[in-house]
Design an enzyme around this catalytic site. Structure first.
Site, PDB file in Angstrom:
ATOM      1  N   ASP A   2       0.852  -1.124  -0.132  1.00 23.76           N
ATOM      2  CA  ASP A   2      -0.114   0.141   0.000  1.00 23.76           C
ATOM      3  C   ASP A   2       1.113   1.317   0.142  1.00 23.76           C
ATOM      4  O   ASP A   2       2.046   1.210   0.201  1.00 23.76           O
ATOM      5  CB  ASP A   2      -0.871   0.057   1.137  1.00 23.76           C
ATOM      6  CG  ASP A   2      -2.143   0.902   0.940  1.00 23.76           C
ATOM      7  OD1 ASP A   2      -1.987   2.117   0.694  1.00 23.76           O
ATOM      8  OD2 ASP A   2      -3.341   0.052   1.235  1.00 23.76           O
ATOM      9  N   ASP A  55       3.760   1.835  -4.534  1.00 30.53           N
ATOM     10  CA  ASP A  55       2.669   2.302  -5.446  1.00 30.53           C
ATOM     11  C   ASP A  55       2.489   1.192  -6.473  1.00 30.53           C
ATOM     12  O   ASP A  55       3.321   1.290  -7.383  1.00 30.53           O
ATOM     13  CB  ASP A  55       3.064   3.576  -5.890  1.00 30.53           C
ATOM     14  CG  ASP A  55       1.913   4.162  -7.010  1.00 30.53           C
ATOM     15  OD1 ASP A  55       0.821   3.250  -7.239  1.00 30.53           O
ATOM     16  OD2 ASP A  55       2.023   5.438  -7.622  1.00 30.53           O
ATOM     17  N   VAL A  56       1.471   0.323  -6.114  1.00 32.54           N
ATOM     18  CA  VAL A  56       1.095  -0.641  -7.128  1.00 32.54           C
ATOM     19  C   VAL A  56       0.514  -0.289  -8.401  1.00 32.54           C
ATOM     20  O   VAL A  56       0.236  -1.372  -9.269  1.00 32.54           O
ATOM     21  CB  VAL A  56       0.175  -1.891  -6.403  1.00 32.54           C
ATOM     22  CG1 VAL A  56       1.166  -2.313  -5.387  1.00 32.54           C
ATOM     23  CG2 VAL A  56      -0.877  -1.319  -6.007  1.00 32.54           C
ATOM     24  N   ASN A 111      -6.201  -5.582  -5.175  1.00 29.33           N
ATOM     25  CA  ASN A 111      -7.120  -4.858  -4.470  1.00 29.33           C
ATOM     26  C   ASN A 111      -7.255  -3.406  -4.737  1.00 29.33           C
ATOM     27  O   ASN A 111      -8.266  -2.664  -4.459  1.00 29.33           O
ATOM     28  CB  ASN A 111      -7.365  -5.418  -3.191  1.00 29.33           C
ATOM     29  CG  ASN A 111      -8.186  -4.444  -2.235  1.00 29.33           C
ATOM     30  OD1 ASN A 111      -9.444  -4.728  -2.296  1.00 29.33           O
ATOM     31  ND2 ASN A 111      -7.527  -3.937  -1.452  1.00 29.33           N
ATOM     32  N   TYR A 143     -14.774   5.628 -12.498  1.00 26.70           N
ATOM     33  CA  TYR A 143     -14.852   4.529 -11.679  1.00 26.70           C
ATOM     34  C   TYR A 143     -15.796   3.489 -12.409  1.00 26.70           C
ATOM     35  O   TYR A 143     -15.387   2.294 -12.390  1.00 26.70           O
ATOM     36  CB  TYR A 143     -15.754   4.826 -10.392  1.00 26.70           C
ATOM     37  CG  TYR A 143     -15.516   3.695  -9.331  1.00 26.70           C
ATOM     38  CD1 TYR A 143     -14.524   3.549  -8.506  1.00 26.70           C
ATOM     39  CD2 TYR A 143     -16.707   2.854  -9.313  1.00 26.70           C
ATOM     40  CE1 TYR A 143     -14.414   2.428  -7.432  1.00 26.70           C
ATOM     41  CE2 TYR A 143     -16.682   1.882  -8.151  1.00 26.70           C
ATOM     42  CZ  TYR A 143     -15.600   1.532  -7.367  1.00 26.70           C
ATOM     43  OH  TYR A 143     -15.652   0.629  -6.533  1.00 26.70           O
ATOM     44  N   LYS A 180     -13.957  -0.053 -13.660  1.00 32.10           N
ATOM     45  CA  LYS A 180     -14.239  -1.490 -12.884  1.00 32.10           C
ATOM     46  C   LYS A 180     -14.810  -2.309 -14.029  1.00 32.10           C
ATOM     47  O   LYS A 180     -14.788  -3.571 -13.948  1.00 32.10           O
ATOM     48  CB  LYS A 180     -15.340  -1.001 -11.923  1.00 32.10           C
ATOM     49  CG  LYS A 180     -14.563  -0.435 -10.647  1.00 32.10           C
ATOM     50  CD  LYS A 180     -13.491  -1.144 -10.211  1.00 32.10           C
ATOM     51  CE  LYS A 180     -13.108  -0.511  -8.669  1.00 32.10           C
ATOM     52  NZ  LYS A 180     -11.791  -1.295  -8.198  1.00 32.10           N
ATOM     53  N   THR A 237     -15.885   0.832   4.203  1.00 26.79           N
ATOM     54  CA  THR A 237     -14.545   1.177   4.141  1.00 26.79           C
ATOM     55  C   THR A 237     -14.207   2.684   4.136  1.00 26.79           C
ATOM     56  O   THR A 237     -15.043   3.485   3.657  1.00 26.79           O
ATOM     57  CB  THR A 237     -13.866   0.442   2.584  1.00 26.79           C
ATOM     58  OG1 THR A 237     -14.600   1.184   1.769  1.00 26.79           O
ATOM     59  CG2 THR A 237     -14.325  -1.106   2.637  1.00 26.79           C
TER      60      THR A 237
END
Length: 262
Positions: A36, A58-59, A82, A146, A150, A181
């Site tokens: 993360d 930073d993925v 994720n 978004y 997605k 979350t």
């Protein structure tokens, strides 16, 4: 897939669903590499998990993903993509808004797969989990970036499963609606009208689940090597209604948006 004794990478593990996934897969017997950008959140995630290591990275970048893979105590068996962001409301203010959300919500998946799939194909096994959203099967009011990313994440997961499923590589795609979350809570508390609309749409569409439930169902799906994970079963009903009469579904979504705006 046999999770016991495996090595799993979990991105976006500093809070929310990612933290719950790291905890659940560690409890199932995996050695977890948690990644993360939130160093403090990561430290909290791995506290008490004997088989977990934290990597602040930073993925969304290939270098960031490589850092996670290199931190693993051996070859990675399971990669859980994720990490995600809500992005800018509406159409976004400029191209950088789109670049950022595409990098985090989609290209991060592609970049991880490009690094790992050749290894998995050579070994004859591996597993990729894409944490997408019900927005990837339906849509997301108020946030084009978004909704689009997605959908793309679901499409990429489908492609991976179809292309490599017969070569020992498993794929699961997780598509929840509302989950308690920081991401959803940040939308609820936003002053932006489009963001508040998006949050209201999510919260009113169905029950807001705890992230632990999403993690539990994801572990079950990986064990069973099941592709689609729907923590909110009502999403399937909505998806079938959408496919059976697209025009009616679009009209209904317009009415729903108008009701939320009023």
């Amino acid at each position: 897939m046999d999770i016991e004794g495996s090595i799993a990478v979990v991105t976006g593990a500093g809070s929310g669903i990612g933290r719950a996934l790291a905890t659940a897969f560690a409890a199932a017997g995996a050695a977890v590499v948690a990644g993360d950008v939130d160093q403090a959140g990561l430290a909290e995630t791995v506290r008490g998990l004997d088989s977990a290591v934290a990597v602040t990275t930073d993925v969304s970048t290939t270098d960031g993903i490589t850092r996670l893979i290199d931190a693993a105590p051996g070859p990675v068996d399971l990669y859980i993509a994720n990490a995600g962001i809500t992005g800018a409301p509406g159409l976004g203010d400029d191209e950088s808004d789109w670049d950022r959300i595409i990098d985090v919500n989609l290209r991060a998946h592609v970049r991880a797969a490009k690094l790992l799939v050749p290894q998995w194909e050579a070994r004859g096994h591996g597993y990729f989990v894409a944490v997408a959203s019900a927005a990837g099967l339906l849509t997301q009011l108020g946030a084009a970036g978004y909704a689009v990313t997605k959908h793309a994440a679901v499409g990429f997961a489908e492609w991976l499963s179809i292309t490599y499923g017969a070569k020992g590589i498993g794929v699961s795609c997780v598509c929840p609606m509302g989950v308690d979350t920081p991401l959803l809570n940040g939308m609820v508390s936003s002053d932006d009208p489009a963001t508040k609309l998006a949050a209201a749409a999510v919260r009113q569409a169905g029950e807001v689940l705890g992230p632990e439930r999403v993690a539990e169902l994801t572990v079950e799906a990986v064990r069973a090597e099941r592709f689609l994970v729907l923590p909110h079963p009502v999403v399937l009903d909505m998806y079938l209604q959408k496919g059976s009469d697209y025009e009616r579904w679009i009209a209904g979504m317009r009415r729903y948006q108008t009701a939320l705006e009023g």
